[in-house]
Design an enzyme around this catalytic site. Structure first.
Site, PDB file in Angstrom:
ATOM      1  N   HIS A 277      16.052  75.754 -12.609  1.00  0.00           N
ATOM      2  CA  HIS A 277      16.891  75.855 -13.797  1.00  0.00           C
ATOM      3  C   HIS A 277      18.130  76.681 -13.439  1.00  0.00           C
ATOM      4  CE1 HIS A 277      14.581  79.568 -13.881  1.00  0.00           C
ATOM      5  NE2 HIS A 277      15.416  80.085 -14.788  1.00  0.00           N
TER       6      HIS A 277
ATOM      7  N   HIS B 148      19.582  79.491 -14.555  1.00  0.00           N
ATOM      8  CA  HIS B 148      19.782  80.922 -14.708  1.00  0.00           C
ATOM      9  C   HIS B 148      20.239  81.454 -13.358  1.00  0.00           C
ATOM     10  CE1 HIS B 148      17.166  81.566 -18.554  1.00  0.00           C
ATOM     11  NE2 HIS B 148      18.447  81.388 -18.846  1.00  0.00           N
TER      12      HIS B 148
ATOM     13  N   ASP C 210      19.798  83.895 -11.377  1.00  0.00           N
ATOM     14  CA  ASP C 210      18.925  84.400 -10.313  1.00  0.00           C
ATOM     15  C   ASP C 210      18.192  83.297  -9.565  1.00  0.00           C
ATOM     16  OD1 ASP C 210      17.604  84.150 -12.881  1.00  0.00           O
ATOM     17  OD2 ASP C 210      15.837  85.092 -12.010  1.00  0.00           O
ATOM     18  N   HIS C 211      18.434  82.043  -9.945  1.00  0.00           N
ATOM     19  CA  HIS C 211      17.766  80.923  -9.273  1.00  0.00           C
ATOM     20  C   HIS C 211      18.728  80.022  -8.505  1.00  0.00           C
ATOM     21  CE1 HIS C 211      13.671  81.398 -11.048  1.00  0.00           C
ATOM     22  NE2 HIS C 211      14.378  82.158 -11.864  1.00  0.00           N
TER      23      HIS C 211
ATOM     24  N   ASP D 128      10.384  79.330 -13.622  1.00  0.00           N
ATOM     25  CA  ASP D 128      10.181  80.225 -14.766  1.00  0.00           C
ATOM     26  C   ASP D 128       9.621  79.420 -15.936  1.00  0.00           C
ATOM     27  OD1 ASP D 128      11.405  81.988 -13.098  1.00  0.00           O
ATOM     28  OD2 ASP D 128      13.031  82.522 -14.462  1.00  0.00           O
TER      29      ASP D 128
END
Length: 305
Positions: free
Chosen positions: A61, A63, A65-66, A208
């Site tokens: 996804h 976000h 941090d990914h 997540d």
């Protein structure tokens, strides 16, 4: 060989001992990267995983941090002389994301970046395996992924082949590859000399997510489940609000699915100094579990026969 290297195991924020999410799979020398948080390329160098054999990146996804590690990684590979195309798979928005690298001329890449958007249930075909996109439950559109190897041929019965008149040599190889052979006018078929097909290995990466039915279903009898285990059970309310999972919830899912091994990752920064509460809560329910650490490696063996 099927080796997993945990390049980043932190949740949302980097800490002094955890980078953001990134998991490398080395399958027979082909590198597959699941998520690519900031700093991933340096972690690859520290772990000595290599990067030029990287065939695909699977983003769970968007976000930060990914995926923030992708721009630096693709430019580094360009500086190192990469020529082969790189595939980036992910949920809605992946095509737009990959088009940015073409729009900004200063990247000056010497190879092609190809983006493909996946929906739950879509399958990416590899050599000897598939990767299936899984519907997950997070605060924005998100996917998990299951790497499912093709079944392996059964064991070759040499004695039976000889008894059927097949001489040792090239005809053995043909039978082992699933092809019938003819000996003295008689056809010998593979099923006459090959045992029952043996299962390949299955690895599930949740990204997540809240514990959900789709991950449960695809994880049934899996060799390894790598799941969001952001919080200990005492944070259950916050896990539900932020659309993450607690250790106990994931352990219950792993137990119901009958997975062989569980690894919890995406660990909240509140557990920087002590993952004990996460491990304790999970082991109450499912014994074969570990909490991932950065640069940790796991080999996934074939199942005992």
């Amino acid at each position: 060989m099927l080796r997993i290297t945990f390049l980043g195991t932190g949740g949302s924020l980097p800490t002094r001992n955890r980078n953001p999410s990134a998991v490398m799979v080395n399958r027979e020398g082909e590198l597959l990267l699941f998520d690519c948080g900031e700093g991933t390329q340096q972690q690859m160098m520290r772990a000595k995983t290599g990067m030029m054999s990287l065939s695909s990146i699977f983003v769970s996804h968007f976000h930060a941090d990914h995926f923030l590690g992708i721009p630096g990684l693709i430019q580094t590979m360009s500086f190192m002389g990469r020529k082969e195309p790189l595939m980036i798979y992910g949920p809605a928005g992946t095509r737009e994301f990959t088009e940015l690298f073409k729009a900004f001329g200063y990247f000056n890449l010497k190879y092609e970046i190809r983006g493909k958007e996946l929906k739950p249930g879509d399958v990416v075909e590899g050599e000897g395996y598939v990767i299936r996109a899984i519907e997950t439950e997070h605060s924005i559109p998100s996917l998990g992924y299951a790497l499912i190897e093709n079944p392996r041929p059964g064991r070759f019965n040499r004695e039976k082949a000889v008894a059927l008149g097949v001489p040792p040599g090239p005809l053995f190889s043909k039978l082992q590859k699933g092809n019938p052979v003819e000996v003295d006018g008689k056809v010998v078929r593979p099923e006459e000399v090959m045992g029952t097909p043996r299962p390949g290995r299955t690895i599930v990466y949740s990204g997540d997510t809240r514990p959900c039915e789709a991950v449960l279903e695809v994880s049934k009898d899996a060799d390894l489940l790598i799941h969001d285990g952001s919080f200990a059970d005492e944070m259950a309310d916050w896990a539900e609000e932020s659309m993450h999972s607690t250790a106990g919830e994931v352990a219950a899912l792993a137990k119901e699915a009958g997975v062989r091994r569980l690894v919890l990752t995406h660990v909240s920064s509140r557990y920087t100094d002590d993952v004990g509460p996460i491990l304790k809560d999970s082991k109450k329910v499912f014994e074969n579990v570990i909490v991932a650490e950065d640069l940790m490696e796991l080999e996934v063996p074939y199942r005992p026969e």
